[in-house]
Design a protein around this motif. Structure first.
Motif, PDB file in Angstrom:
ATOM      1  N   SER A  81      -0.577   6.252 -10.559  1.00 55.22           N
ATOM      2  CA  SER A  81      -1.842   6.452  -9.850  1.00 55.22           C
ATOM      3  C   SER A  81      -1.653   7.532  -8.778  1.00 55.22           C
ATOM      4  O   SER A  81      -0.829   8.428  -8.939  1.00 55.22           O
ATOM      5  N   HIS A  82      -2.401   7.439  -7.699  1.00 56.76           N
ATOM      6  CA  HIS A  82      -2.331   8.445  -6.639  1.00 56.76           C
ATOM      7  C   HIS A  82      -2.295   7.736  -5.292  1.00 56.76           C
ATOM      8  O   HIS A  82      -2.859   6.647  -5.161  1.00 56.76           O
ATOM      9  N   THR A  83      -1.673   8.366  -4.308  1.00 62.13           N
ATOM     10  CA  THR A  83      -1.562   7.713  -2.990  1.00 62.13           C
ATOM     11  C   THR A  83      -2.934   7.355  -2.400  1.00 62.13           C
ATOM     12  O   THR A  83      -3.034   6.382  -1.655  1.00 62.13           O
ATOM     13  N   THR A  84      -3.961   8.117  -2.750  1.00 65.72           N
ATOM     14  CA  THR A  84      -5.292   7.809  -2.208  1.00 65.72           C
ATOM     15  C   THR A  84      -5.843   6.492  -2.769  1.00 65.72           C
ATOM     16  O   THR A  84      -6.831   5.970  -2.263  1.00 65.72           O
ATOM     17  N   LYS A  85      -5.212   5.992  -3.829  1.00 67.52           N
ATOM     18  CA  LYS A  85      -5.672   4.733  -4.455  1.00 67.52           C
ATOM     19  C   LYS A  85      -4.821   3.544  -4.001  1.00 67.52           C
ATOM     20  O   LYS A  85      -4.954   2.442  -4.513  1.00 67.52           O
ATOM     21  N   VAL A  86      -3.876   3.801  -3.092  1.00 66.81           N
ATOM     22  CA  VAL A  86      -2.972   2.737  -2.626  1.00 66.81           C
ATOM     23  C   VAL A  86      -3.418   2.294  -1.241  1.00 66.81           C
ATOM     24  O   VAL A  86      -3.627   3.125  -0.355  1.00 66.81           O
ATOM     25  N   GLU A  87      -3.581   0.982  -1.063  1.00 74.33           N
ATOM     26  CA  GLU A  87      -4.024   0.469   0.239  1.00 74.33           C
ATOM     27  C   GLU A  87      -3.177  -0.712   0.686  1.00 74.33           C
ATOM     28  O   GLU A  87      -2.544  -1.377  -0.131  1.00 74.33           O
ATOM     29  N   LYS A  88      -3.240  -0.981   1.980  1.00 78.09           N
ATOM     30  CA  LYS A  88      -2.638  -2.185   2.572  1.00 78.09           C
ATOM     31  C   LYS A  88      -1.127  -2.322   2.348  1.00 78.09           C
ATOM     32  O   LYS A  88      -0.622  -3.428   2.094  1.00 78.09           O
ATOM     33  N   VAL A  89      -0.452  -1.191   2.424  1.00 81.89           N
ATOM     34  CA  VAL A  89       1.009  -1.217   2.468  1.00 81.89           C
ATOM     35  C   VAL A  89       1.398  -1.471   3.922  1.00 81.89           C
ATOM     36  O   VAL A  89       0.700  -1.040   4.836  1.00 81.89           O
ATOM     37  N   VAL A  90       2.502  -2.175   4.124  1.00 79.92           N
ATOM     38  CA  VAL A  90       3.005  -2.388   5.483  1.00 79.92           C
ATOM     39  C   VAL A  90       4.486  -2.038   5.514  1.00 79.92           C
ATOM     40  O   VAL A  90       5.215  -2.391   4.583  1.00 79.92           O
ATOM     41  N   VAL A  91       4.930  -1.349   6.559  1.00 79.02           N
ATOM     42  CA  VAL A  91       6.370  -1.269   6.822  1.00 79.02           C
ATOM     43  C   VAL A  91       6.595  -1.938   8.169  1.00 79.02           C
ATOM     44  O   VAL A  91       6.068  -1.496   9.190  1.00 79.02           O
ATOM     45  N   TRP A  92       7.356  -3.014   8.145  1.00 79.74           N
ATOM     46  CA  TRP A  92       7.618  -3.802   9.358  1.00 79.74           C
ATOM     47  C   TRP A  92       8.929  -3.348  10.003  1.00 79.74           C
ATOM     48  O   TRP A  92       9.885  -3.027   9.298  1.00 79.74           O
ATOM     49  N   GLY A  93       8.966  -3.403  11.333  1.00 79.53           N
ATOM     50  CA  GLY A  93      10.249  -3.334  12.041  1.00 79.53           C
ATOM     51  C   GLY A  93      10.691  -1.998  12.545  1.00 79.53           C
ATOM     52  O   GLY A  93       9.942  -1.283  13.197  1.00 79.53           O
ATOM     53  N   ASN A  94      11.936  -1.662  12.208  1.00 79.65           N
ATOM     54  CA  ASN A  94      12.623  -0.509  12.798  1.00 79.65           C
ATOM     55  C   ASN A  94      12.577   0.691  11.861  1.00 79.65           C
ATOM     56  O   ASN A  94      12.596   0.513  10.634  1.00 79.65           O
ATOM     57  N   HIS A  95      12.565   1.897  12.403  1.00 80.57           N
ATOM     58  CA  HIS A  95      12.730   3.102  11.576  1.00 80.57           C
ATOM     59  C   HIS A  95      14.224   3.267  11.315  1.00 80.57           C
ATOM     60  O   HIS A  95      14.928   4.024  11.980  1.00 80.57           O
ATOM     61  N   SER A  96      14.724   2.485  10.356  1.00 76.98           N
ATOM     62  CA  SER A  96      16.153   2.501  10.029  1.00 76.98           C
ATOM     63  C   SER A  96      16.270   1.830   8.672  1.00 76.98           C
ATOM     64  O   SER A  96      15.267   1.402   8.096  1.00 76.98           O
ATOM     65  N   ALA A  97      17.495   1.701   8.207  1.00 82.38           N
ATOM     66  CA  ALA A  97      17.695   1.097   6.880  1.00 82.38           C
ATOM     67  C   ALA A  97      17.362  -0.396   6.853  1.00 82.38           C
ATOM     68  O   ALA A  97      17.333  -1.000   5.779  1.00 82.38           O
TER      69      ALA A  97
END
Ligand code: NAI
Length: 325
Positions: free
Chosen positions: A173-189
């Motif tokens: 698909s395309h990123t414009t069709k992707v919703e409600k992703v979450v990245v929790w926490g720290n900008h690290s591994a």
């Protein structure tokens, strides 16, 4: 035309800034009718290179650029600024321990926090990009007691955009069709890219991809994307980081139109039981220049474990620089 706003960029002779400043000057952040005065900060040895950047900015003859200030003094660069991108940071040198890195950066961000506190507009919107971004943001916040803690944020949008792009590619698909992703926490591994609520083409992502791909491929790919880019390019992500910084500030200032984004914010009062004295990335919506954590999400046991791991890392980072807080 509106009255110009003042936009500060630190690390202005660096890689990310070389893309970021030109995007802001072009109007990609605040739109084609918002003039900007660019206030660029560097350290003394990089002032020659910064002068070259200023020459190029002038050569672009940007209609929206209403002024350029270049300085090695944070009190000058942050004077009356409405938006501040804190990109410049101390990179890890040979033989440097993680605690040395945290401490060297804590010193930079305490000076810059004080300068923002004393000289920036009281409504300034601050985005910390320089790593370790979340803990650098905490230091900035603690050194700027006269600013609203909600006005200081750290950059998780690159991780968020990376997650969207992986899902779009997997689902055809395309990123414009992707919703409600979450990245929790720290900008690290340890960050936790979470698809529990995500949809693609209106369908639950969890019903489109299998759980093994999610756990064994998606999560590590997003977590380690920065390292993969360094390996491929021989230098860390710069244009994509600049793009995400513009996305973050634009959505914060102009609104996310109901779309969820991930932002590192001061966790005080958060509804997910995360330590309240760290900068942690949550699902966020923005409206009228304000961000708000998306509330009421059900957290699975898997998610709770992943969220706790990245939280523990941030608490550890805070403890490593406790004497400077
Ligand atoms: P770079 O090394 O090309 O540029 C950094 C610039 O900051 C240099 O020109 C340096 O002279 C300057 N600088 C250092 N200390 C300063 C200070 N006290 N005041 C003002 N300027 C100062 O690095 P690049 O590639 O532009 O990356 C900048 C930072 O952004 C790094 O810490 C990097 O790890 C981080 N980063 C964060 C991301 C995120 O998603 N949060 C993504 C990618 C990079």
């Amino acid at each position: 035309m509106k009255a110009p706003v003042r936009v500060a960029v630190t690390g202005a002779a660096g890689q990310i800034a070389y893309s970021l400043i030109f995007r802001v000057a072009h109007g990609d952040m605040l739109g084609p009718d918002q003039p900007v005065i660019l206030q660029l900060l560097e350290i003394p040895p990089a002032m020659g290179a910064l002068n070259g950047v200023v020459m190029e900015l002038k050569d672009c003859a940007y209609p929206l650029v209403a002024g350029i200030v270049a300085s090695d003094d944070p009190n000058v660069a942050f004077k009356d600024v409405d938006y501040a991108f804190l990109v410049g940071a101390r990179p890890r040198g040979p033989g440097m321990e993680r605690s040395d890195l945290l401490e060297a950066n804590a010193k930079i961000f305490s000076v810059q926090g004080k300068a923002l506190n004393d000289h920036a507009s009281k409504d300034v919107k601050v985005l910390i990009v320089g790593n370790p971004a979340n803990t650098n943001a905490l230091i900035t916040l603690k050194n700027a007691p006269n600013l609203n803690p909600k006005n200081i944020t750290s950059m998780m949008r690159l991780d968020h955009n990376r997650a969207m792009s992986q899902i779009a590619e997997k689902a055809g698909s395309h990123t414009t069709k992707v919703e409600k992703v979450v990245v929790w926490g720290n900008h690290s591994a340890t960050q936790y890219p979470d698809i529990s609520y995500a949809t693609v083409d209106g369908k639950a992502v969890k019903s489109v991809v299998d759980n093994d791909w999610y756990v064994d491929t998606f999560i590590p790919t997003v977590q380690q994307r920065g390292a993969a880019i360094i390996k491929a390019r021989g230098a860390s992500s710069a244009a994509s980081a600049a793009c995400s910084a513009v996305d973050h500030m634009r959505d914060w200032a102009l609104g996310s139109n109901g779309k969820w984004v991930s932002m590192g914010v001061f966790a005080a009062g958060n509804p997910y039981g995360i330590d309240e004295n760290i900068m942690y990335s949550f699902p966020i919506t923005c409206e009228n220049g304000q961000w708000k954590i998306v509330e009421g999400l059900e957290i699975s046991e898997f998610s709770r474990d992943m969220m706790a791991k990245t939280e523990a890392e941030l608490v550890g980072e805070r403890e490593a620089i406790a004497s400077l807080l």
